[in-house]
Write a protein that holds these residues in place. Structure first.
Motif, mmCIF file in Angstrom:
data_model
loop_
_atom_site.group_PDB
_atom_site.id
_atom_site.type_symbol
_atom_site.label_atom_id
_atom_site.label_comp_id
_atom_site.label_asym_id
_atom_site.label_seq_id
_atom_site.Cartn_x
_atom_site.Cartn_y
_atom_site.Cartn_z
ATOM 1 N N SER A 1 0.803 -1.148 0.011
ATOM 2 C CA SER A 1 -0.054 0.062 0.068
ATOM 3 C C SER A 1 0.687 1.309 -0.060
ATOM 4 N N TRP A 2 1.966 1.123 0.293
ATOM 5 C CA TRP A 2 3.012 2.388 0.102
ATOM 6 C C TRP A 2 3.568 2.803 -1.158
ATOM 7 N N VAL A 3 3.714 1.610 -1.907
ATOM 8 C CA VAL A 3 4.619 1.747 -3.130
ATOM 9 C C VAL A 3 4.119 3.168 -4.256
ATOM 10 N N GLY A 4 2.770 3.293 -4.128
ATOM 11 C CA GLY A 4 2.461 4.351 -5.139
ATOM 12 C C GLY A 4 3.098 5.842 -4.569
ATOM 13 N N GLU A 5 2.996 5.931 -3.116
ATOM 14 C CA GLU A 5 3.304 7.256 -2.690
ATOM 15 C C GLU A 5 4.899 7.261 -2.715
ATOM 16 N N MET A 6 5.590 6.200 -2.138
ATOM 17 C CA MET A 6 6.979 6.158 -2.440
ATOM 18 C C MET A 6 7.563 6.167 -3.585
ATOM 19 N N ASP B 1 -10.119 0.216 10.179
ATOM 20 C CA ASP B 1 -8.442 0.204 9.999
ATOM 21 C C ASP B 1 -8.116 -0.244 8.521
ATOM 22 N N GLU B 2 -7.025 -0.345 8.166
ATOM 23 C CA GLU B 2 -6.700 -0.778 7.008
ATOM 24 C C GLU B 2 -7.413 -2.180 6.300
ATOM 25 N N SER B 3 -7.589 -2.919 7.316
ATOM 26 C CA SER B 3 -8.384 -4.374 6.923
ATOM 27 C C SER B 3 -9.579 -4.205 6.437
ATOM 28 N N ALA B 4 -10.258 -3.115 7.083
ATOM 29 C CA ALA B 4 -11.708 -3.042 6.507
ATOM 30 C C ALA B 4 -11.647 -2.422 4.865
ATOM 31 N N THR B 5 -10.423 -1.755 4.553
ATOM 32 C CA THR B 5 -10.303 -1.221 3.173
ATOM 33 C C THR B 5 -10.044 -2.397 2.115
ATOM 34 N N THR B 6 -8.891 -3.136 2.775
ATOM 35 C CA THR B 6 -8.840 -4.476 2.131
ATOM 36 C C THR B 6 -9.759 -5.379 1.657
ATOM 37 N N SER B 7 -10.698 -5.469 2.830
ATOM 38 C CA SER B 7 -11.641 -6.535 2.733
ATOM 39 C C SER B 7 -12.836 -6.240 1.685
ATOM 40 N N PRO C 1 1.379 -8.364 -0.541
ATOM 41 C CA PRO C 1 2.417 -8.754 -0.136
ATOM 42 C C PRO C 1 3.343 -7.592 0.567
ATOM 43 N N GLU C 2 4.356 -7.964 1.014
ATOM 44 C CA GLU C 2 5.281 -6.998 1.495
ATOM 45 C C GLU C 2 6.763 -7.414 1.070
ATOM 46 N N ALA C 3 7.410 -6.027 0.876
ATOM 47 C CA ALA C 3 8.412 -6.386 0.178
ATOM 48 C C ALA C 3 9.824 -5.670 0.651
ATOM 49 N N TYR C 4 10.985 -5.642 0.308
ATOM 50 C CA TYR C 4 12.170 -5.075 0.471
ATOM 51 C C TYR C 4 12.525 -4.287 -0.631
ATOM 52 N N PRO D 1 -2.342 3.924 -6.095
ATOM 53 C CA PRO D 1 -2.012 5.365 -6.283
ATOM 54 C C PRO D 1 -1.286 6.129 -5.236
ATOM 55 N N ASP D 2 -0.748 7.120 -5.573
ATOM 56 C CA ASP D 2 0.049 7.990 -4.415
ATOM 57 C C ASP D 2 -0.876 8.498 -3.203
#
Lengths: 456, 291
Positions: free
Chosen positions: A133-138, A227-233, A340-343, A416-417
């Protein structure tokens, strides 16, 4: 006496070229055999040459040879579950000479530290956690260094799509997570249902039957807290049920999202969901499948392991829960959402090349397997998942592999960012809806208005 | 020479602290102010135009700000009242001569030593929806039929947050008030008793006025605690809109939405409000005591 009170708030590689084992090539000579001794010596040499060639081929098959990174020191900032562990770090150091120091930081704090450092043009760490969820803004902020991967890797790792924006891969996933459905076969059987549900209508009918038969008070479990889990659901529900969440222009697809909101609200008003789930966190909600307090849920992939683990699952539930494909509108869904989570490698890192080498090494098939054994991170490569299912490392996989092949990102133009602001509006309105303070239409309108505002 | 060193030496001794204050306090304050006058969204790194007070106007026009300010003011009032009443009450009990007074004092201080996030998590279990301790207790006593959802209603949630915060801040208030109570000369009570004063009158005309400045210190501390509530809210209800105060709103704007421009403007607005409160309290603390 007068005093003035002032309370303030301050917010505020080099890489060398030599390859392992590749720098020294044994010179071989083939001599004409004139004597028996000479012939024997020649045979021995030829054998040695063949052996060396076989080793080189094997190394090549495993991936590119690692460069010599002696003297380079990397820093890594990840949550505890993202720590590769002492053994893998020592192995990387042994193979390349590069020392990696890991700092475990809570998931929420990583983003804060990265943003504060980046605001000053600094790297909080050479390598850091990048949630999907951070990749757009980053990406928009320019904090991530792009990483090149082969076509073969890209085809084997569907989750890479989530971290790809404008053709650039911005981080390499280490913990795979995609939504998969779980159902308690025993509860369903007691209600007279012998087959796993394939559509959401079947799910609803099953929930009704199970509740009415008094088998389970709250047969459906879904995170609904603000929280975030409601959005993803909501996102995976709309994605799996209707095949679309966002239009090409980034706005919500009204038919699909409103339909998902209506379904979610119905589950609450019909009493299939425990009211406490409206203010409980996601994990509390998911754990209900292991305790037998619910009959059906869509949840994280790691529960594939939990449902066969006596430490995680109640004795009377063990063996009764199965992972199945997400239901769809008319049949099982042809897609699922990856989380997923990434490095990622900092764009401000002075050791960018070495850092990229390290994260690519962690992403290699062999190390993915070891990461799974070390900290339970589900592999991202379908080939690795398949191998681990076949050799019995992953027990009770159910539809895990089949579902992994259906991973597709619900964001047509990448994450999206403005995701953080969008999700804030989404989860607060979803929560207000399930608390009975808004209708699905009102919740949708508020979310839709916010997204349109953000798009401007 | 001696006079020169007498004049200069104090400044030299103050210099290290002064430098630290400039580097760690005044410089960030100045930088934050410059951020607040700029377009400073980190996802648009190339757009950092000077916008004057536009960020301030935007914050003051936003519904989120006024909603979170209402929550902050409610928490401020509730925490100050609860902390002062509980703190003073505990101090009165601890001031009585008793063999176990030392033990009681140690027990009373414990919550104060607890990190706010731990405090919040403990109370989350107590108020957990469905099967939390309070619900179980109320169900067992037959006072409720179905579990109460303590954390979904705005005012109920804020009341829970106020109780949780007061539980942490009351010990400090109690210790300060205890110091005040212990400093009152016994002769005053003896003289009053000779003059025919009863317990209530002694309390009303001796204890209360003399302990008032100490209550003021406890109240000031409670106010600062109330304005700075963050961990307890996050532990109890996350970053949901329902219970957010100005600090949560500031965190969301700055670090979640990465809008350092508006976040810095909001920081200055909060700083202004806190400064007004600080001056008000300092004035009330310096009032003459008559008895």
């Amino acid at each position: 006496m007068k005093k003035t009170a002032l309370l303030s708030l301050a917010a505020l590689a080099a890489m060398s070229l030599a390859a392992c084992g590749g720098s020294e090539t044994a010179e071989t000579t083939t001599a004409a055999a004139t004597t028996a001794a000479e012939t024997e010596a020649a045979e021995t040499e030829a054998e040695a040459e063949t052996e060396a060639e076989t080793e080189a081929e094997a190394a090549e098959a495993e991936g590119e040879a690692l460069p010599d990174l002696s003297g380079v020191e990397l820093t890594m900032m990840v949550p505890d579950w993202g720590n590769p562990g002492e053994e893998l770090l020592a192995r990387f150091e042994e193979e390349t000479g590069c020392k990696v120091s890991v700092t475990e930081v809570s998931w929420d704090d990583i983003r804060d530290k990265v943003s504060i450092a980046a605001a000053g043009g600094q790297a909080a760490a050479d390598i850091f956690e990048v949630d999907w969820s951070w990749v757009g803004e980053m990406n928009s902020a320019g904090w991530l260094a792009p990483i090149e991967m082969t076509e073969e890797d890209i085809a084997d790792e569907p989750t890479l799509e989530t971290f790809t924006i404008d053709g650039n891969i911005l981080a390499l996933p280490y913990a795979n997570d995609y939504r998969i459905a779980y159902y308690n076969k025993d509860h369903f059987a007691q209600a007279g249902i012998t087959e796993a549900p394939k559509t959401w209508d079947e799910v609803e009918a099953a929930m009704k039957a199970i509740k009415e038969a008094g088998i389970c008070e709250y047969p459906y479990s879904m995170p609904m807290n603000a929280d975030e889990s409601a959005t993803t659901s909501l996102t995976w529900l709309a994605w799996a049920k209707n095949g679309v969440v966002f239009n090409e222009d980034g706005t919500f697809n009204k038919d699909s999202v409103l339909d998902a909101l209506t379904f979610e609200n119905k589950m609450v008003t019909d009493g299939y969901v425990d009211p406490a789930m409206r203010t409980a966190d996601g994990m509390t909600c998911y754990n209900k499948i292991c305790s037998g307090e619910t009959s059906f849920m869509v949840g994280p992939t790691k529960f594939v392991n939990f449902i066969s683990n006596p430490e995680k699952t109640a004795e009377d539930v063990l063996g009764n829960v199965e992972a199945i494909l997400l239901p769809g509108k008319d049949d099982v869904s042809d897609r699922t959402m990856p989380l997923p989570e990434a490095y990622g490698v900092s764009a401000f890192s002075e050791n960018q090349e070495a850092a990229i080498t390290f994260v690519k090494w962690l992403n290699s098939p062999e190390i993915e397997k070891e990461l799974y054994l070390a900290n339970g991170s589900i592999p991202n490569r379908n080939s690795v998942i398949e191998e681990m299912i076949n050799d019995g490392t992953i027990k009770t996989p159910g539809a895990m592999l089949e579902q992994a092949k259906l991973i597709k990102s619900p964001f047509p133009n990448g994450v999206p960012d403005y995701y953080a602001e969008m999700t804030n509006a989404m989860y607060n309105n979803i929560n207000q809806m399930v608390l009975g303070n808004q209708t699905p239409e009102e919740a949708f309108d508020a979310m839709d208005q916010k997204v349109k505002e953000l798009l401007q | 020479m001696h006079r020169f060193s007498q004049k200069i030496l104090p400044y030299i001794l103050l210099l290290p602290m002064g430098l630290l204050m400039v580097a760690l306090v005044y410089y960030p304050i100045a930088v934050t102010f410059s951020y607040s006058l700029r377009e400073m969204k980190l996802t648009r790194p190339n757009d950092t135009a000077f916008v004057g007070f536009e960020n301030y106007v935007s914050v003051l026009k936003s519904q989120d700000f006024w909603y979170s300010l209402q929550n902050t003011l409610f928490l401020l009032a509730a925490v100050v009242i609860l902390t002062t009443l509980c703190g003073f009450f505990v101090a009165m009990i601890l001031s009585k001569e008793h063999r176990l007074a030392g033990l009681f004092l140690a027990i009373a201080i414990l919550p104060w030593a607890m990190p706010p996030i731990v405090n919040g998590i403990i109370w989350r279990f107590i108020f957990f929806p469905g099967y939390g301790f309070i619900n179980k207790l109320l169900l067992m006593l037959g006072l409720i039929d179905t579990p109460v959802d303590w954390l979904s209603n705005r005012w109920l949630l804020l009341s829970v947050v106020a109780v949780v915060t007061a539980w942490r801040s009351a010990p400090f208030c109690a210790i300060v008030c205890l110091a005040g109570l212990k400093s009152i000369p016994k002769e005053l009570y003896e003289a009053a008793k000779i003059d025919g004063s009863g317990s209530f009158h002694s309390f009303r005309y001796i204890t209360l006025p003399l302990v008032f400045p100490f209550i003021g210190i406890g109240t000031t501390s409670a106010s600062i605690t109330a304005i700075n509530i963050f961990d307890e809210i996050v532990a109890l209800s996350g970053f949901s809109d329902v219970g957010k105060n100005v600090l949560i709103q500031n965190y969301l704007t700055t670090f979640s939405f990465l809008d350092f421009g508006k976040g810095s403007a909001l920081t200055y607005i909060i700083m202004g409000l806190t400064a007004v409160l600080g001056v008000f309290y300092l004035r009330s603390l310096n009032r003459e005591v008559e008895f």
